[in-house]
Motif scaffolding. Sequence first.
Motif, short mmCIF file in Angstrom:
data_model
loop_
_atom_site.label_atom_id
_atom_site.label_comp_id
_atom_site.label_asym_id
_atom_site.label_seq_id
_atom_site.Cartn_x
_atom_site.Cartn_y
_atom_site.Cartn_z
N ASP A 1 -16.85 1.10 5.83
CA ASP A 1 -15.96 0.88 4.69
C ASP A 1 -15.69 2.23 4.01
N LEU B 1 -7.96 -4.77 -3.79
CA LEU B 1 -9.25 -4.15 -3.46
C LEU B 1 -10.27 -4.30 -4.58
N PHE C 1 -5.03 -1.24 -5.07
CA PHE C 1 -6.38 -0.84 -5.46
C PHE C 1 -6.92 -1.73 -6.58
N ASN D 1 -13.29 5.63 9.56
CA ASN D 1 -13.38 4.49 8.65
C ASN D 1 -12.63 3.28 9.21
N LEU D 2 -13.26 2.11 9.13
CA LEU D 2 -12.66 0.84 9.53
C LEU D 2 -12.27 0.79 11.02
N LEU E 1 0.83 -1.20 0.00
CA LEU E 1 0.00 0.00 0.00
C LEU E 1 0.87 1.25 0.00
N ASN F 1 -18.00 -0.92 -0.85
CA ASN F 1 -17.49 -1.87 0.15
C ASN F 1 -16.33 -2.72 -0.38
N ASN F 2 -15.47 -2.12 -1.20
CA ASN F 2 -14.36 -2.88 -1.77
C ASN F 2 -13.48 -3.50 -0.69
N PHE F 3 -13.16 -2.72 0.35
CA PHE F 3 -12.24 -3.20 1.37
C PHE F 3 -12.82 -4.41 2.11
N THR G 1 -13.02 -7.53 0.08
CA THR G 1 -11.70 -8.17 0.01
C THR G 1 -11.45 -9.02 1.25
N MET H 1 -6.89 2.33 5.85
CA MET H 1 -6.35 1.07 5.35
C MET H 1 -4.96 0.79 5.91
#
Length: 564
Positions: free
Chosen positions: A101, A31, A27, A177-178, A19, A106-108, A111, A49
């Motif tokens: 997310d 992701l 990405f 986030n997260l 990352l 909701n890609n993360f 994954t 992330m």
Amino acid sequence: MIPVSVVNGLVYLSLFPLLRFKPEFVFKFILLGADYEKYGGIEAVMKSMSGVFLALMAVISIPYIYAGIFDHKIYVDISIMQRMTVVFLSVLISAFVIYQDPFEHNNFLYTMFFVADVFPALISGEVSPGGFAAIKKNINDMFRSTASNKDLRLETYLGMVFGFISCIYASVASDVNLALVVTMITTILPYFFMWFAAHTPSVSKNFLLFYRLAINYVLLYLVFGMDFYGGLNVVLLLQATSLIIGAFSSKTAAAFLGLSSLYVYKIECDYVLTTENGPFFWLVGWGITTSLLSYGWLALFFKGYDELQQNRIKGTHWQDNILGLFNIVVGGGLNRAGYLSTGLGVNVIYLLPPVTLWFSLETKLLTHLWVGTPFHPSWWMYGSTKPGQVSRYADNDWLNVTFSIGTILITVVLTSYAWVAMNVAVGFDAYRFESENTWKFAVAHGIFFIFHSGLWMIVASSGVPFVGKGPAFQKFPPAISALSQCDPVNCVALHKKDLVIGHILLFAGAFYLGDGSDGGPQGLVTKGMTLVVWIFTIVSKVKLHYNGFEVPYFKEQEEKKKAN
């Protein structure tokens, strides 16, 4: 051939460097095609992330690689179950309940579900020798075994409690986030490996120290280096402190984690009280959680118990569900009266959920250890006359005393407090049959049904016994025998009926019945049914007291004394 767990560990180890230096690759491939041009320049996205990937480097990659090199298959089993349970729930809640997310689609979290954690764990469990049944058996066998490091095991249990409370904080009070995912990884998952280490003498103290320091470094970097998590920094710092304390004394760390759990819980309650309808949904959430944890216990451990333990755990499961419902209906009644976030109602928010969970978990522990408690006479009072009877007390007085305190709190103190609070909320005259307000009449009688039944169980079944078996606890506080001893099994059966009636009245009053102003028959029907159930319970109790009961256990104990 390189073990799969080593490969998995190396993958987790590589995520943060990728990352940092190849974000477009992350990405596009990791992701699942997330839009780098749209999100790559947003600091909040990249930091959220980065926090997760850093946490994975320390918490997950290290034990994975270690387990693969030294062929610790049981830890691989544990890692599969943690991904299928804790990680799965965190991903589910983050994506579809609290929306943490950082990506629109909701890609993360997809994954985490499909590529990194949950789905791969499902496949691994299915193809492993014996499948999930063998995995659960291996973990259950370790759970039931004697730990080589009991202090470390105690630290892990208190650590999991702290992690659970911290995850609630991340879900309820954090807008980062997260936040839930990074909290779950840093405050719950470390204790799975440490629990494994507590049962595995071959895991050296030096390696465990290295593991603690690695996680501690990441936690401190998240707080001071990234400066991103806001109020969540309190949780991360408490966890970092506990890990360092644990390097010197696991018992001290366990005590610190217990106090930290209470502190974080208070912060959560403080926050909830500032939100609209937050107090009511707080109690609803805890009620559902109490029930779900009970179902989880059954799913994971029920088949590992013998028939006698299974029969007892069924009763405990019923109790858990009624305790969960108690949170909901008391919250509903006080909320409808506008009294949940003010006056006496405020203390219900702070006290009812943790005491409920405490009582629920410790009751399960008694069954797991297959010991008794004087507060459950049906478990021991029949002596040799019935199968499945156990000792009156556990061998460990810490367990005896803590369960006694939990029982007194949930059955006497908090039930009495809820009764007083409800009556202050709706008025002490609401229970009168000439009362014009139907829903207030129902909740007043509902809470009184529960309150009176708990007190009656003390009078007719358990009394107020000594809290422990040690000499000091056999002197103070003083014991009070049941004033009119009845058959404990019959008492439990009637007590359950009382609880069901009380909860039905509370539920109806809190969520269904009107105020009686429409002139309909609702009020008359409610009062008529309430009168019938009161007559039923009073007659049933008189009948039990008339029949009486001579306790076989005490008779056998007297005979043993005479024989000696």
